[in-house]
Design an enzyme around this catalytic site. Structure first.
Site, short mmCIF file in Angstrom:
data_model
loop_
_atom_site.label_atom_id
_atom_site.label_comp_id
_atom_site.label_asym_id
_atom_site.label_seq_id
_atom_site.Cartn_x
_atom_site.Cartn_y
_atom_site.Cartn_z
N GLU A 118 7.27 11.45 126.11
CA GLU A 118 7.30 11.97 127.47
C GLU A 118 7.52 10.85 128.48
OE1 GLU A 118 5.10 12.35 125.13
OE2 GLU A 118 3.81 14.08 125.40
N GLU A 124 4.46 5.81 93.94
CA GLU A 124 5.60 5.73 93.03
C GLU A 124 5.23 5.23 91.63
OE1 GLU A 124 9.44 4.97 94.02
OE2 GLU A 124 9.18 4.95 96.19
N ALA A 182 9.52 9.46 87.87
CA ALA A 182 10.77 9.72 87.14
C ALA A 182 10.45 9.71 85.65
CB ALA A 182 11.80 8.64 87.46
N ASP A 206 8.55 -4.05 86.43
CA ASP A 206 9.87 -3.78 87.02
C ASP A 206 10.28 -4.75 88.12
OD1 ASP A 206 9.78 -1.60 85.40
OD2 ASP A 206 9.51 -0.13 86.99
N CYS A 214 -0.43 14.03 125.39
CA CYS A 214 -1.78 13.54 125.12
C CYS A 214 -2.57 13.34 126.40
CB CYS A 214 -1.72 12.23 124.32
SG CYS A 214 -1.05 10.85 125.26
N LEU A 219 11.25 -1.71 96.34
CA LEU A 219 10.64 -0.59 97.09
C LEU A 219 11.05 -0.58 98.55
CD1 LEU A 219 7.05 -0.66 95.52
CD2 LEU A 219 9.01 0.73 94.82
#
Ligand code: AOF
Ligand code: ZN
Length: 343
Positions: free
Chosen positions: A48, A283, A150, A194, A71, A198
Site C-alpha cells: 500500500e 528435500e 524423488a 550429493d 495492517c 539447492l
C-alpha cells in the site's frame, strides 16, 4: 479486474517475503491507475505504501485495491492504515482480512470509523492459495511445510544412480518451487552424499534460504549448499565443535544449537519460525522425509517417480502408502503425485 491485477502484483514477491504475506496494491482515480506496488521483501515497504507514494496527491478521493487488509501494526514499517488515511483515500477494496491476530479485522473497523468505505471484493479462486503459507505461519508461528522427494519406480531413493533421479522438466519444476517457497531444508546425509546446491537456477536472485539438519556438525565449510548467495542455517546438537561453529559463523552461516542430538520436527519448526521463515520445502533424504511424514508435521507433499529401478537404495514405505490416494500427473517422463495432508 483491479483486484486481479493486485493479485498478479502480489505474486511478484513470492519466495521473498519470508514470514510476511504476498500483497499487491493499486490506486485508481477516475478509472485510471495512478499508483501500484507490491511487498517485495520482508523488512521493506508494504504494498500500500509503495502504491500510495507513487500516487502522491492523486490519491485524494481515489480507490485503493489491495488483496489483504492493510495492517495497523508497528513492525519493520509503520501501519498502512495511517498511510491510507493520510493519503485521503475514499474507498478501500480488499479480498481478505489479515489472519495476523494483531490485525484480523481491526483495520477494517478503523477505516470505517474514519468514514472510509471498505468493500470486500468476491475473491476469485486463487485467493485461497495466494497466502496459504502466510496464513499457516501467522496463526501457528511455524512455517508451512512442503515435502518433496524423488523416487525410482520401485519406490526407493536411489543410492547410486547419480544425483538426479528425475530429469527435465521435473527438475525445472522443483527449482521454481524452491523459488516460490523461499527456504529449502535437507539432512546432512544428503549434503554429504550429493553435495547439492539447492538453488533456484531459474532465477538466481531468488535463491532460497538453505537449512541443514546436522546434529554432529559433519558439514564441510566448502559444501556447495553453504555458498554465500542466500541465507544459510545449520541446526546442530549439543557438543558440536565450537571452533567449527565460529568458523562457519564468520562465513555468515547461522548456527542454531538444539538441546538434543535428535529433535522432534515440531521443535525444529518452532525454531525455524523464530527465524522469520514462513515456508520451507523439505528435500530429503529419506530419513528426514520419513520423520516429517510420520510426525505429520507437513502441509503438502510432492513425490516424483522416475521410470528407473535400482536394486540398492533406501526404501521409503511411507511414501508408497501416501501416493496411493493421489492422482498421478505426467511431468515429462516422470510422474508427479501431489497431495495435501488431510487433517
Ligand atoms: C499489508 N501490506 O504489504 C504487508 C502486510 O514487520 P512489518 O512492518 O513488515 O509488518 C508485518 C505484518 O504486516 C505482517 O505480519 C502482516 O500482518 C502485515 N503485512 N500488510 O497491508 C503488506 N506485508
Ligand atoms: Zn502494512
Amino acid at each position: 479486474m483491479y483486484m486481479q491485477y493486485a493479485f498478479s502484483l502480489a505474486t511478484r514477491g513470492a519466495g521473498q517475503t519470508g514470514a510476511n504475506p504476498l500483497v499487491g496494491a493499486v490506486v485508481i482515480k477516475n478509472g485510471r491507475i495512478v499508483g501500484q506496488g507490491f511487498h517485495r521483501k520482508i523488512g521493506e515497504a508494504h504494498a500500500e505504501v509503495v502504491a500510495l507514494s507513487e500516487a502522491g496527491n492523486r490519491g485524494r478521493g481515489a480507490d485503493l485495491h489491495v488483496n489483504l487488509e492493510p495492517c495497523c501494526t508497528h513492525g519493520h514499517t509503520r501501519p498502512c492504515v495511517d498511510a491510507v488515511l493520510a493519503a485521503g483515500i475514499k474507498r478501500v477494496c480488499i479480498a481478505e482480512t489479515d489472519p495476523n491476530p494483531a490485525v484480523n479485522g481491526r483495520s477494517v473497523e478503523m477505516l470505517r470509523r474514519h468514514n472510509i468505505e471498505v468493500t470486500f471484493v468476491n475473491p476469485p479462486e486463487y485467493v485461497a492459495t495466494l497466502n496459504r503459507h502466510y496464513r499457516k505461519y501467522i496463526t501457528t508461528m511455524t512455517p508451512y511445510v512442503i515435502l518433496k522427494i524423488a523416487l525410482t519406480s520401485n519406490m526407493k531413493i536411489s543410492g547410486y544412480a547419480g544425483k538426479y533421479v528425475t530429469r527435465e522438466p521435473a527438475l525445472r519444476y522443483v527449482h521454481a518451487l524452491r523459488g516460490r517457497t523461499g527456504a529449502v531444508l535437507v539432512g546432512i546425509n544428503t549434503v554429504l552424499a550429493d553435495d547439492p546446491y539447492l538453488t533456484d537456477r531459474l532465477a538466481a536472485r531468488r535463491n532460497p534460504a538453505r537449512i541443514i539438519i546436522d546434529p554432529r556438525l559433519r558439514i564441510s565449510a566448502e559444501a556447495n549448499v553453504l555458498a554465500a548467495n542466500a541465507r544459510r542455517i545449520i541446526f546442530t546438537g549439543p557438543g558440536s565443535d565450537r571452533e567449527k561453529i565460529a568458523r562457519l559463523q564468520t562465513l555468515g552461516v547461522e548456527v542454531v544449537q538444539m538441546e538434543a542430538r535428535h529433535f522432534p520436527t515440531a521443535d525444529l519448526l518452532r525454531r525455524i519460525g523464530m527465524l522469520k521463515i514462513g515456508a520451507v520445502i523439505v528435500e530429503g533424504g529419506g530419513k528426514t522425509f520419513t520423520q516429517f511424514l510420520e510426525e505429520r508435521t507437513y502441509d503438502e507433499m510432492y513425490v516424483f517417480v522416475a521410470p528407473i529401478t535400482v536394486s540398492t537404495g533406501i526404501d521409503v514405505p511411507a511414501a508408497s502408502a501416501m501416493i496411493e490416494r493421489a492422482r498421478p500427473e505426467s511431468i515429462g517422463e516422470d510422474i508427479l503425485y501431489h497431495v495435501y495432508r488431510d487433517n
